[in-house]
Write an enzyme that holds these catalytic residues in place. Structure first.
Site, short mmCIF file in Angstrom:
data_model
loop_
_atom_site.label_atom_id
_atom_site.label_comp_id
_atom_site.label_asym_id
_atom_site.label_seq_id
_atom_site.Cartn_x
_atom_site.Cartn_y
_atom_site.Cartn_z
N PRO A 107 73.20 7.14 93.49
CA PRO A 107 73.27 8.00 94.69
C PRO A 107 73.06 9.44 94.16
CG PRO A 107 75.13 6.67 94.94
CD PRO A 107 74.70 6.45 93.71
N CYS A 108 71.84 10.17 95.25
CA CYS A 108 71.23 11.21 94.62
C CYS A 108 71.25 12.45 95.70
CB CYS A 108 70.02 10.92 94.19
SG CYS A 108 68.70 10.25 95.57
#
Length: 494
Positions: A107-108
């Site tokens: 997840p960014c």
């Protein structure tokens, strides 16, 4: 990874894919189901796309294929609470195989430039757990020691910092020595890290920008820049090749063959006649006065006058299911997209917009048509400006001056992001006569999804799925590089 051996047979088998989002998981499940048909999708799938079958009816006709999808497309949220489940699941799927690859992107949100700008005022930003969610990816590497991994993430990694240190430098060090990064242990597990786009072998002092892949340099009709890091386990004496650069098609060459459709009216009764009236609902003379002295004043005046909507009544509808002919421009990315077995077009429906935005879209597309560039807020006539408190700052070029961005036809599109699900202002179609933002199918084509790719969930969810994806045509090329590495492994490289 989707890659065949040249005879239509897949080179890779997806033994486990993990997705947490409900709608994305449903789409993933459907693709896993379809991958069980190596000789081509069944006719029943095309009947489903035409609306002749429900998804449940499709699945019921192929129970074994559905069971395979159930077992390989997994809905799991990565985290400490699911770690044991994930470890056991992957171990069971691998069954002792030693030639395999781990592919993923943690997840960014906290890495991205937009994500950080939203969170800068949050006192808990520096300790936000999302900064270090990539460690869940590290734990999978530690648990299973893949011979090869590919990690993808956003360009914002290059400027993101944690405690004053560049995030990308921390991540590269952790990927090279994952066990030391997670628990301080030294098990000997290590990886050499490689770029897919640069020939230089990275060392401790290498410029992390070498891991940046510009999709438009590899045939994708979109200026999408993302980080791709390939790790080869240190005991595997193989180095990966590089992606081969080739020119991309333009936006026009990619989507022009799709049927013309019109935007819809929100907050009002929608009809073709009402749509025409609303777009034509501003005074062209005010446009002339605002643009007085502009090099293209005369042409713009004509373009945004009532001529712009003089199309025969009923000619444009809000959606079309007519599958077009193969794009005239010859390019391998367009061949990858096109499906000669299709006879119906999915996802090509225009969203609705406020009447004021329709007029802005018509003006912006006309401006781009005449000048060859997307207008800034300073180029808009006063009556077409949005009623936002920061609009004057935008007109002065201090923030969001390109709030309305036309996708220019004769170059690759800008990055298709999940923001396209919001309002479409950054993704305006170049044709003034259509006065709309891009459809799901147009966005999917610019991402190089095959036309037979069905996105499940609400339209907002579909836009999110398209915007968050790695372009499949690029993924296919990466898969070819990874396949060469695995093919070159000796049997003793375990």
């Amino acid at each position: 990874m989707s890659l065949d051996d040249g005879n239509g047979r897949p080179r890779f088998e997806s033994v486990a894919s993990i997705e947490r989002d409900e709608h994305s998981h449903r789409t993933l499940h459907l693709r896993h189901f379809l991958r069980t048909f190596p000789d081509g999708f069944p006719e029943d799938y095309y009947d489903y796309l035409k609306g002749n079958l429900s998804l449940e009816e499709l699945y019921s006709r192929f129970p074994e294929n559905r069971s395979h999808a159930d077992a390989t497309a997994l809905r799991i949220s990565l985290g400490p609470e699911s770690h044991t489940t994930v470890r056991r699941t992957i171990s069971a799927k691998l069954k002792g195989k030693h030639k395999w690859a781990l592919v993923g992107g943690p997840p960014c949100q906290a890495y991205s430039l937009v994500g950080r700008s939203r969170m800068m005022g949050d006192p808990d930003f520096a300790t936000d757990a999302r900064h270090r969610l990539y460690q869940e990816y590290l734990k999978i590497i530690i648990d299973h020691a893949p011979p090869v991994f590919v990690m993808e993430n956003v360009k914002g990694l290059l400027s993101s910092k944690i405690d004053g240190k560049l995030t990308i430098d921390l991540i590269l060090a952790d990927l090279a020595r994952p066990t030391e990064a997670v628990d301080g242990g030294a098990t000997g597990l290590g990886y050499r890290l490689f770029s897919l786009s640069e020939a230089e072998i990275p060392g401790p002092d290498a410029d992390p920008r070498m891991f940046l892949v510009r999709a438009e340099d590899f045939g994708v009709p979109q200026a999408r820049h993302r980080m791709f890091i390939v790790g080869i386990r240190e005991d595997v004496p193989v180095s990966p090749g590089r992606l081969k650069r080739h020119k991309s098609p333009t936006l026009r060459q990619t989507i022009e063959s799709l049927p013309s459709i019109r935007s819809g009216l929100s907050k009002a009764a929608d009809s073709f006649e009402a749509w025409v009236k609303e777009i034509d609902g501003f005074d062209p003379e005010s446009v002339r006065q605002r643009l007085n002295g502009h090099a293209s004043t005369g042409d713009l005046f004509d373009a945004v006058s009532s001529e712009i909507v003089r199309v025969p009544p009923g000619k444009l509808s809000r959606r079309s299911a007519i599958y077009p002919a193969r794009p005239a421009f010859q390019h391998p990315a367009l061949d990858y997209i096109y499906d000669r077995h299709l006879d119906t077009l999915d996802g090509h429906e225009a969203r609705t917009h406020m009447a004021s935005d329709l007029r802005r879209y018509a003006f912006a597309a006309s401006f781009a048509l005449i000048t060859g560039k997307s207008p800034k807020l300073a180029d808009f006539p006063e009556e077409l400006l949005p009623k936002h408190h920061n609009v004057e700052l935008g007109r002065e070029g201090k923030m969001f001056s390109d709030r309305f961005r036309v996708q220019l036809p004769d170059q690759p599109s800008t990055t298709i992001t999940s923001h396209i699900s919001k309002d479409g202002h950054y993704f305006i179609h170049y044709d003034p006569l259509q006065s709309r933002s891009l459809t799901v199918r147009e966005a999917a084509r610019l991402q190089t999804f095959p036309d037979n790719y069905k996105f499940l969930g609400t339209r907002t969810a579909q836009y999110h799925q398209v915007g968050n994806a790695v372009p499949p045509y690029l993924a296919n090329q990466i898969a070819a590089v990874i396949a060469e590495v695995l093919d070159a492994m000796r049997d003793g490289d375990t």
